[in-house]
Write a protein that holds these residues in place. Structure first.
Motif, PDB file in Angstrom:
ATOM      1  N   ILE A  68       1.485 -57.830-112.991  1.00  0.00           N
ATOM      2  CA  ILE A  68       2.016 -57.236-111.702  1.00  0.00           C
ATOM      3  C   ILE A  68       3.014 -56.613-111.808  1.00  0.00           C
ATOM      4  CG2 ILE A  68      -0.120 -57.461-110.887  1.00  0.00           C
ATOM      5  CD1 ILE A  68       1.395 -59.872-109.127  1.00  0.00           C
ATOM      6  N   SER A  69       3.252 -55.733-110.960  1.00  0.00           N
ATOM      7  CA  SER A  69       4.852 -55.042-110.423  1.00  0.00           C
ATOM      8  C   SER A  69       5.829 -55.816-109.719  1.00  0.00           C
ATOM      9  CB  SER A  69       5.377 -53.931-110.497  1.00  0.00           C
ATOM     10  OG  SER A  69       4.693 -53.574-109.329  1.00  0.00           O
ATOM     11  N   GLN A  70       6.529 -56.531-108.874  1.00  0.00           N
ATOM     12  CA  GLN A  70       6.887 -56.677-107.224  1.00  0.00           C
ATOM     13  C   GLN A  70       6.594 -55.965-107.001  1.00  0.00           C
ATOM     14  OE1 GLN A  70      11.360 -56.069-106.795  1.00  0.00           O
ATOM     15  NE2 GLN A  70      10.976 -54.049-108.159  1.00  0.00           N
ATOM     16  N   TYR A  71       6.942 -54.485-105.979  1.00  0.00           N
ATOM     17  CA  TYR A  71       5.837 -53.828-105.874  1.00  0.00           C
ATOM     18  C   TYR A  71       4.097 -54.188-104.926  1.00  0.00           C
ATOM     19  CZ  TYR A  71       9.882 -51.425-106.642  1.00  0.00           C
ATOM     20  OH  TYR A  71      11.114 -51.388-107.047  1.00  0.00           O
ATOM     21  N   ASP A  72       3.044 -54.917-106.219  1.00  0.00           N
ATOM     22  CA  ASP A  72       2.380 -55.408-106.262  1.00  0.00           C
ATOM     23  C   ASP A  72       2.081 -56.613-106.013  1.00  0.00           C
ATOM     24  OD1 ASP A  72       0.157 -52.852-108.186  1.00  0.00           O
ATOM     25  OD2 ASP A  72       1.182 -53.064-109.511  1.00  0.00           O
ATOM     26  N   ALA A  73       3.136 -57.436-105.800  1.00  0.00           N
ATOM     27  CA  ALA A  73       3.058 -58.199-105.344  1.00  0.00           C
ATOM     28  C   ALA A  73       3.544 -59.022-104.212  1.00  0.00           C
ATOM     29  CB  ALA A  73       4.201 -59.255-106.080  1.00  0.00           C
ATOM     30  N   HIS A  74       4.246 -57.777-103.451  1.00  0.00           N
ATOM     31  CA  HIS A  74       4.385 -57.756-102.234  1.00  0.00           C
ATOM     32  C   HIS A  74       3.055 -57.356-101.535  1.00  0.00           C
ATOM     33  CE1 HIS A  74       7.165 -57.281 -98.472  1.00  0.00           C
ATOM     34  NE2 HIS A  74       7.227 -56.194 -98.496  1.00  0.00           N
TER      35      HIS A  74
ATOM     36  N   GLY B 227      13.988 -56.188-109.926  1.00  0.00           N
ATOM     37  CA  GLY B 227      13.329 -56.688-110.328  1.00  0.00           C
ATOM     38  C   GLY B 227      12.760 -55.669-110.348  1.00  0.00           C
ATOM     39  N   HIS B 228      13.039 -53.549-110.900  1.00  0.00           N
ATOM     40  CA  HIS B 228      11.992 -52.981-111.326  1.00  0.00           C
ATOM     41  C   HIS B 228      12.013 -53.218-112.938  1.00  0.00           C
ATOM     42  CE1 HIS B 228      13.666 -51.075-108.354  1.00  0.00           C
ATOM     43  NE2 HIS B 228      14.986 -49.932-109.220  1.00  0.00           N
ATOM     44  N   TYR B 229      11.668 -54.140-113.663  1.00  0.00           N
ATOM     45  CA  TYR B 229      11.874 -54.186-114.824  1.00  0.00           C
ATOM     46  C   TYR B 229      10.012 -54.834-114.612  1.00  0.00           C
ATOM     47  CZ  TYR B 229      11.538 -59.298-114.340  1.00  0.00           C
ATOM     48  OH  TYR B 229      11.473 -60.203-113.971  1.00  0.00           O
ATOM     49  N   THR B 230       9.442 -55.485-113.618  1.00  0.00           N
ATOM     50  CA  THR B 230       8.618 -55.477-113.865  1.00  0.00           C
ATOM     51  C   THR B 230       7.785 -54.948-113.287  1.00  0.00           C
ATOM     52  OG1 THR B 230       8.250 -55.623-111.557  1.00  0.00           O
ATOM     53  CG2 THR B 230       9.060 -57.651-112.028  1.00  0.00           C
ATOM     54  N   ILE B 231       7.472 -53.711-113.615  1.00  0.00           N
ATOM     55  CA  ILE B 231       6.544 -52.484-113.518  1.00  0.00           C
ATOM     56  C   ILE B 231       5.602 -52.623-114.737  1.00  0.00           C
ATOM     57  CG2 ILE B 231       6.424 -49.898-113.081  1.00  0.00           C
ATOM     58  CD1 ILE B 231       8.211 -49.579-110.726  1.00  0.00           C
ATOM     59  N   GLU B 232       7.038 -52.513-115.430  1.00  0.00           N
ATOM     60  CA  GLU B 232       5.812 -52.120-117.081  1.00  0.00           C
ATOM     61  C   GLU B 232       6.437 -53.591-118.235  1.00  0.00           C
ATOM     62  OE1 GLU B 232       7.140 -48.658-116.547  1.00  0.00           O
ATOM     63  OE2 GLU B 232       8.837 -49.998-116.760  1.00  0.00           O
TER      64      GLU B 232
ATOM     65  N   ILE C  83      14.718 -54.447-121.074  1.00  0.00           N
ATOM     66  CA  ILE C  83      15.923 -54.363-120.127  1.00  0.00           C
ATOM     67  C   ILE C  83      16.039 -53.448-120.047  1.00  0.00           C
ATOM     68  CG2 ILE C  83      18.279 -53.506-120.535  1.00  0.00           C
ATOM     69  CD1 ILE C  83      17.624 -54.875-123.932  1.00  0.00           C
ATOM     70  N   MET C  84      16.157 -53.055-117.881  1.00  0.00           N
ATOM     71  CA  MET C  84      16.208 -52.490-116.948  1.00  0.00           C
ATOM     72  C   MET C  84      17.962 -51.160-117.464  1.00  0.00           C
ATOM     73  SD  MET C  84      16.797 -50.402-113.691  1.00  0.00           S
ATOM     74  CE  MET C  84      17.628 -52.218-113.336  1.00  0.00           C
ATOM     75  N   LEU C  85      17.347 -49.559-117.237  1.00  0.00           N
ATOM     76  CA  LEU C  85      18.541 -49.691-117.291  1.00  0.00           C
ATOM     77  C   LEU C  85      19.394 -48.180-115.747  1.00  0.00           C
ATOM     78  CD1 LEU C  85      21.896 -48.090-118.248  1.00  0.00           C
ATOM     79  CD2 LEU C  85      20.217 -46.466-119.854  1.00  0.00           C
TER      80      LEU C  85
ATOM     81  N   GLY D 236      11.428 -47.221 -94.365  1.00  0.00           N
ATOM     82  CA  GLY D 236      12.071 -47.170 -95.079  1.00  0.00           C
ATOM     83  C   GLY D 236      11.156 -46.279 -96.096  1.00  0.00           C
ATOM     84  N   GLY D 237      11.665 -45.547 -96.401  1.00  0.00           N
ATOM     85  CA  GLY D 237      11.398 -44.098 -97.375  1.00  0.00           C
ATOM     86  C   GLY D 237      11.939 -43.777 -98.721  1.00  0.00           C
ATOM     87  N   GLY D 238      12.993 -44.515 -99.275  1.00  0.00           N
ATOM     88  CA  GLY D 238      13.356 -44.657-100.235  1.00  0.00           C
ATOM     89  C   GLY D 238      12.520 -45.066-101.386  1.00  0.00           C
ATOM     90  N   GLN D 239      13.832 -45.370-102.756  1.00  0.00           N
ATOM     91  CA  GLN D 239      12.701 -45.319-103.998  1.00  0.00           C
ATOM     92  C   GLN D 239      11.980 -46.682-103.948  1.00  0.00           C
ATOM     93  OE1 GLN D 239      16.249 -45.276-103.530  1.00  0.00           O
ATOM     94  NE2 GLN D 239      17.475 -46.999-104.810  1.00  0.00           N
ATOM     95  N   LEU D 240      11.939 -47.272-103.100  1.00  0.00           N
ATOM     96  CA  LEU D 240      11.190 -48.788-102.753  1.00  0.00           C
ATOM     97  C   LEU D 240      10.633 -48.641-102.241  1.00  0.00           C
ATOM     98  CD1 LEU D 240      14.455 -51.449-102.292  1.00  0.00           C
ATOM     99  CD2 LEU D 240      13.584 -50.487-105.023  1.00  0.00           C
TER     100      LEU D 240
END
Length: 567
Positions: free
Chosen positions: A285-291, A276-281, A312-314, A11-15
């Motif tokens: 570490i973000s959820q992606y770093d953690a993965h 979990g997008h909020y974790t980037i800022e 807050i993530m929108l 999968g190559g979407g936004q995640l």
């Protein structure tokens, strides 16, 4: 290069795109299986990518042969091929976990077998319209009709409100494998990102999610009007759920907080998740770093996952025009604390996730104040005239800043002493609250206030007391927040008894004590504590202090020019 192993992603979407952003910082190569123009491939130029479908068995095998570890960006993959290649390449999380979770009915059944609380559900496969009517008899209305597979962002779900909806529900979803779920009468939806490593299960903080049209619109970290104990219970429930599955990586756990404050797991995603997008800022570490760290057995600890600052993530969802997301992003660039993420998906379509915005601030109230105009702007692009509070949350956006300082006193007779300090807080724009409570006359109320203070917006407590002056000391014994003691001059002993009492706290229970009746210093000390983590407050204090210096120098000049006396 931190690790020379190659990570293959189905999968190559936004995640996948955000996973590659994290991997690029560590110089880790990620091979993506998806279409040539997928968002993830747009930011990664190498010849290790595979063009094709992540559901195609031959393509999955090719990806496995080119990678050392294979993971997923979406769970709707060919788990049978993953089972086949698992003897040749590490698959994280396990293909068994992916196969169970991708079937939502099997997921719920598995969780229930492992003692995890979920909503009751009934298998409807092959039962037709009559099966849907039987659910209404068994569960009552409303209930949720759901597709077992290939369902996300509300697609594949139908709220059956009455017997009259049954035919329409079957018409909409009848060609899918179905199950029904008892309606969860929830107060708030919560989510926890869980990280499963070789050493155990860790969690990011609990967040609140607000949905619109079954799509996540907002994420609040920390959640609004949710106690610390409830947030910890949500993390414990999420850890229990993920602990039941095989494999490593990040899992998104969505749950319902019911009106009796109990929790039910709603759904699990075996991968990074929108909530979990909020974790980037907002986190170290973000959820992606953690993965990446989890699937590659790189170092990770619970302290890596803490919330550094409220956020807050929108979501930027497609509006009425093809460039609506671009207009939203440009608007967000005007906001001083907003981080903008666009996903490279081309033209917007109504409801399509085109990007997201994260606002971080020293307080959740400050983040709400900043993101509110952006919510209105997004709504306008979707054709909505005003921001409507979501029915999934009882809380609307705040208009008044939440207090950072609590000034507590045993009696309103202490207010004249506190006046100067309260004026300092007002001058420096520090939101505060004043409360009357007594260590002796209302001990239970003082205990309740003190124990719950750290779960609110409060960061510092000033306790004013005369006589025995137990108020700040008792408060300090029940809270982890810094407590400043303000001795108040009483009828006897001129306040010395209060001063000595506050300074003689036992080891382990500190109270920072200022001079008798010196509410000015109590307020300024509170401001300095806040300023240690808030540059804006620190700057306001600096300007105020410069003003004091100029005033002293002015008076000195007047004294000098007046022959030694002020005129």
């Amino acid at each position: 290069m931190v690790d020379n192993r190659k990570v293959g992603v189905l999968g190559g979407g936004q995640l996948g795109r955000m996973l590659i952003e994290a991997a690029n910082r560590l110089n880790i190569q990620v091979n993506v299986l998806d279409a040539a123009s997928s968002p993830a491939k747009q930011i990664s130029a190498h010849d290790g990518h595979i063009e094709g479908s992540f559901k195609d068995s031959a393509a999955v095998k090719t990806l496995a042969q080119a990678s050392d570890v294979v993971t997923v960006e979406i769970e709707h993959v060919d788990t049978h091929m993953l089972e086949e290649v698992a003897s040749e390449v590490v698959v994280e999380p396990s293909w068994k976990t992916l196969r169970t979770i991708k079937d939502k009915y099997a997921q719920k059944h598995y969780l229930k077998e492992h003692g995890v609380d979920v909503a009751d559900s009934i298998d409807l496969e092959g039962k037709g319209v009559e099966g849907l009517k039987e659910v209404g008899t068994t569960y009552g209305y409303p209930y949720m009709l759901k597709s077992k597979t290939e369902a996300y962002d509300g697609r594949g779900n139908f709220v059956v409100k009455s017997d009259a909806d049954v035919d329409a529900a079957f018409e909409a979803l009848g060609k899918r494998p179905l199950y029904a779920e008892r309606w969860a009468d929830f107060r708030i939806e919560l989510a926890v990102m869980v990280v499963k490593t070789k050493d155990g299960v860790l969690t990011f903080p609990t967040v609140e999610t607000v949905h619109e049209d079954s799509i996540c619109k907002l994420t609040y970290a920390p959640p609004r009007n949710v106690s610390e104990s409830t947030a910890q219970s949500a993390q414990a429930l999420a850890k229990k759920a993920i602990g039941a599955f095989e494999g490593k990586g990040v899992f998104g756990v969505e749950m319902f907080l019911l009106k009796d404050d109990s929790l039910l797991i709603n759904e699990i995603a075996p991968r990074p998740h929108n909530s979990g997008h909020y974790t980037i800022e907002a986190c170290p570490i973000s959820q992606y770093d953690a993965h990446l760290r989890a699937i590659l057995d790189l170092p990770i600890s619970q302290s890596n996952l803490r919330l550094r600052e409220p956020s807050i993530m929108l979501n930027i969802l497609g509006g009425q025009t093809p460039d609506s997301h671009v207009q939203v992003a440009r608007k967000a660039l005007e906001s001083p604390n907003a981080s903008v993420h666009l996903y490279g998906k081309g033209d917007a379509r109504p409801g399509r996730k085109m990007g997201h915005i994260t606002v971080t601030a020293p307080t959740l109230a400050a983040a709400e104040h900043e993101i509110h105009p952006l919510i209105d702007f997004v709504d306008a692009k979707k054709g909505k005239k005003t921001t409507t509070p979501s029915p999934r949350s009882e809380t609307s956006l705040s208009t008044k800043p939440e207090p950072l300082v609590a000034v507590i006193m045993g009696s309103d007779s202490d207010l004249p002493v506190l006046k100067a300090g309260l004026q300092i807080l007002e001058t420096l724009h520090i939101p505060f609250t004043t409360r009357i409570t007594s260590a002796h006359r209302t001990p239970d109320w003082l205990r309740t206030f003190s124990k719950s203070a750290s779960a609110t917006s409060l960061r510092v407590i000033i306790g004013a007391a005369g006589g025995a002056a137990h108020l700040p000391g008792m408060c300090a014994s029940w809270t982890t927040l810094p407590v400043i003691g303000l001795p108040v001059k009483a009828t006897h002993m001129d306040g010395w008894d209060s001063l000595v009492s506050m300074t003689q706290m036992p080891r382990g229970e500190p109270v920072a004590t200022v001079g008798i009746n010196n509410s000015t210093n109590a307020a300024l000390l509170a401001v300095r504590i806040l300023g240690a983590e808030d540059r804006e407050i620190r700057e306001r204090l600096r300007v105020w202090m410069e003003g004091n210096e100029k005033e002293v120098l002015r008076k000195d000049g007047v004294l000098l020019g007046g022959g030694g006396r002020l005129i």
